[in-house]
Motif scaffolding. Sequence first.
Motif, short mmCIF file in Angstrom:
data_model
loop_
_atom_site.label_atom_id
_atom_site.label_comp_id
_atom_site.label_asym_id
_atom_site.label_seq_id
_atom_site.Cartn_x
_atom_site.Cartn_y
_atom_site.Cartn_z
N GLY A 1 10.06 -1.49 27.96
CA GLY A 1 11.34 -1.96 28.47
C GLY A 1 11.83 -3.15 27.68
O GLY A 1 11.12 -3.69 26.83
N SER A 2 13.05 -3.59 27.98
CA SER A 2 13.63 -4.71 27.24
C SER A 2 13.15 -6.05 27.78
O SER A 2 13.29 -7.07 27.09
N THR A 3 12.60 -6.09 28.99
CA THR A 3 12.07 -7.31 29.57
C THR A 3 10.73 -6.99 30.24
O THR A 3 10.36 -5.82 30.39
N LYS A 4 10.02 -8.02 30.67
CA LYS A 4 8.73 -7.79 31.32
C LYS A 4 8.89 -6.97 32.60
O LYS A 4 8.10 -6.06 32.88
N LEU A 5 9.91 -7.28 33.39
CA LEU A 5 10.12 -6.54 34.62
C LEU A 5 10.36 -5.07 34.33
O LEU A 5 9.76 -4.20 34.98
N ALA B 1 13.73 -21.76 42.14
CA ALA B 1 13.14 -21.01 41.03
C ALA B 1 13.32 -19.51 41.22
O ALA B 1 13.71 -18.80 40.28
N MET B 2 13.05 -19.01 42.44
CA MET B 2 13.19 -17.58 42.69
C MET B 2 14.66 -17.16 42.65
O MET B 2 14.99 -16.07 42.14
N ALA B 3 15.54 -17.99 43.19
CA ALA B 3 16.97 -17.67 43.14
C ALA B 3 17.44 -17.53 41.70
O ALA B 3 18.16 -16.58 41.35
N ARG B 4 17.02 -18.46 40.84
CA ARG B 4 17.41 -18.39 39.44
C ARG B 4 16.83 -17.14 38.78
O ARG B 4 17.50 -16.51 37.93
N ARG B 5 15.62 -16.78 39.15
CA ARG B 5 15.02 -15.58 38.57
C ARG B 5 15.82 -14.34 38.97
O ARG B 5 16.08 -13.46 38.14
N LEU B 6 16.21 -14.26 40.24
CA LEU B 6 16.99 -13.11 40.70
C LEU B 6 18.35 -13.05 40.00
O LEU B 6 18.81 -11.96 39.62
N TRP B 7 18.98 -14.19 39.79
CA TRP B 7 20.26 -14.19 39.08
C TRP B 7 20.08 -13.73 37.64
O TRP B 7 20.91 -12.98 37.11
N ARG B 8 18.96 -14.16 37.01
CA ARG B 8 18.72 -13.74 35.62
C ARG B 8 18.46 -12.23 35.54
O ARG B 8 18.91 -11.57 34.59
N ILE B 9 17.75 -11.71 36.52
CA ILE B 9 17.51 -10.26 36.53
C ILE B 9 18.83 -9.51 36.67
O ILE B 9 19.08 -8.51 35.98
N ARG B 10 19.69 -9.99 37.56
CA ARG B 10 21.00 -9.35 37.72
C ARG B 10 21.80 -9.41 36.42
O ARG B 10 22.50 -8.45 36.06
N ASP B 11 21.69 -10.53 35.69
CA ASP B 11 22.46 -10.71 34.45
C ASP B 11 21.82 -10.04 33.25
O ASP B 11 22.44 -9.98 32.18
N GLY B 12 20.58 -9.59 33.40
CA GLY B 12 19.88 -9.01 32.26
C GLY B 12 19.31 -10.03 31.29
O GLY B 12 19.05 -9.72 30.13
N THR B 13 19.12 -11.25 31.78
CA THR B 13 18.58 -12.32 30.92
C THR B 13 17.20 -12.77 31.40
O THR B 13 16.76 -13.89 31.11
N ASP B 14 16.52 -11.91 32.16
CA ASP B 14 15.20 -12.27 32.69
C ASP B 14 14.16 -12.27 31.55
O ASP B 14 14.42 -11.87 30.43
#
Length: 347
Positions: free
Chosen positions: A139-143, A214-227
Motif C-alpha cells: 500500500g501507499s502508507t502503513k495503514l 494525537a489520535m484526532a490528528r492521525r484520523l485527519w491525516r488518514i482522511r487526507d491521505g497524508t498518514d
Amino acid sequence: MTARPVLHADADAFFASVALRSRPELAAVPVAVVAHVYIASANYPARARGVRSGSLAQDALRQCPELILMDVPRAEVEEVGDALFDIFHNSATAVEPGSIEEAFLDVGATDWAGAIDAGHALRRRVARELGIPISVGVGSTKLMAKLASRRAKPDGLSVIDAGEEAGLRTTLPITDVWGIGATTLQRLHRIGVLRLGDVDGIPPNELQHVCGTAMARRLWRIRDGTDDAVVRPVEQRSSLTAEGSTAGFARPDKTPGELAEACVERLCKRAERAGLAGTGMTLTLRPETGGKAVVRKRTLVAATTGRADWLAVAGDLLAGEAVPRLAGLRVTLTGLLPLDRVQHTLF
C-alpha cells in the motif's frame, strides 16, 4: 499510483505454523497450540470452527471436539522469529518491527510492480527457508499496507491500489483502523464516528476532546491521505525476551526455576547468534491467580553473554522474595550491546 510503496509482512497463525512444521500431515485439520491453559494460536481450519486465541483450551475443545492441541514450542518459535527477521533485513532497505512475526518493510522499490515482485519473492523465500506461510500487503502508507496484508490471509499477497484507497479513506469502518483502543472506539461510536468519512462531520474541538489530540490528528491525516508512510528501522535491538508457562499441554509441569533456566539458555543462544551482550535482566512473574505481574530487575557492571552469569542472576531474582504460584514467567535481557563494543574488565 505514484507514492513509494510500503510492504507489511505478517506470518500466518505464527505459533501454530511453527508447531506444524514437524507435523505436515495435520495442516488441513483443526490444530491449536496452548500456553498454560489458553489457546495461543489456532490454524485456519480451527479458526473456521470458531477456535480463537485467548480462549480456554477446554472451551475450544467444546467448540471443536476434533481439535488437536499441542504445547507451544517456545524455543522453536523464538528461533524462527529471529530467522524471519534475518530474512526481512536481508530483503529490505528498512524494517520496522511490529511483533515477533510481523513488520513493515521498505524494499527500495520506486514503482508498484517492483514492490509486488519483492513481496512475492519474500513469501517464496520464507516458505522455502523456514517452512511457514506469510501474507504480504502492499500500500501507499502503513495503514493501507496492513489492511492489504490482513486481506491477503492466509498465505497470500494483496495490493490496495489508488482507486480502492480513495474509497477506503471514506468507507473504512473505524474499527479497522489499527491502533485505536477499545475505550476510544466506544467514545467515537457514541458521537457517530463509525467510518472514516464520519470524521468530517465532527467539530475539531469535539474530536480532540473525545479521542485526544494525537489520535484526532492521525484520523485527519488518514482522511487526507497524508498518514504515516515512513518505515522507521530499529538500528540496534535493545532487548531480547523469552517466556514460557509452568504448565503445558501433554508435558510435565515446570518449576519456576526450571522455566527460568530454560528461558536464560534460549536467550543466551539468541544473543550469541546476534552478536549481542546484555547488561541487565528483567524477570516478569505471572501469578497463577491472575492479577498484576511481579517484576524484578538486576543490572550488571559489564555486558556479558555468559550463561553462568545470567543463570545466577535469574536464580537470585527468584530467591529474592517469596514467589507466588505461577502461570508462567518472562525473562528479558536488556541494555544489549554489540560484542565489539563490550569493554572487558581487567579484574
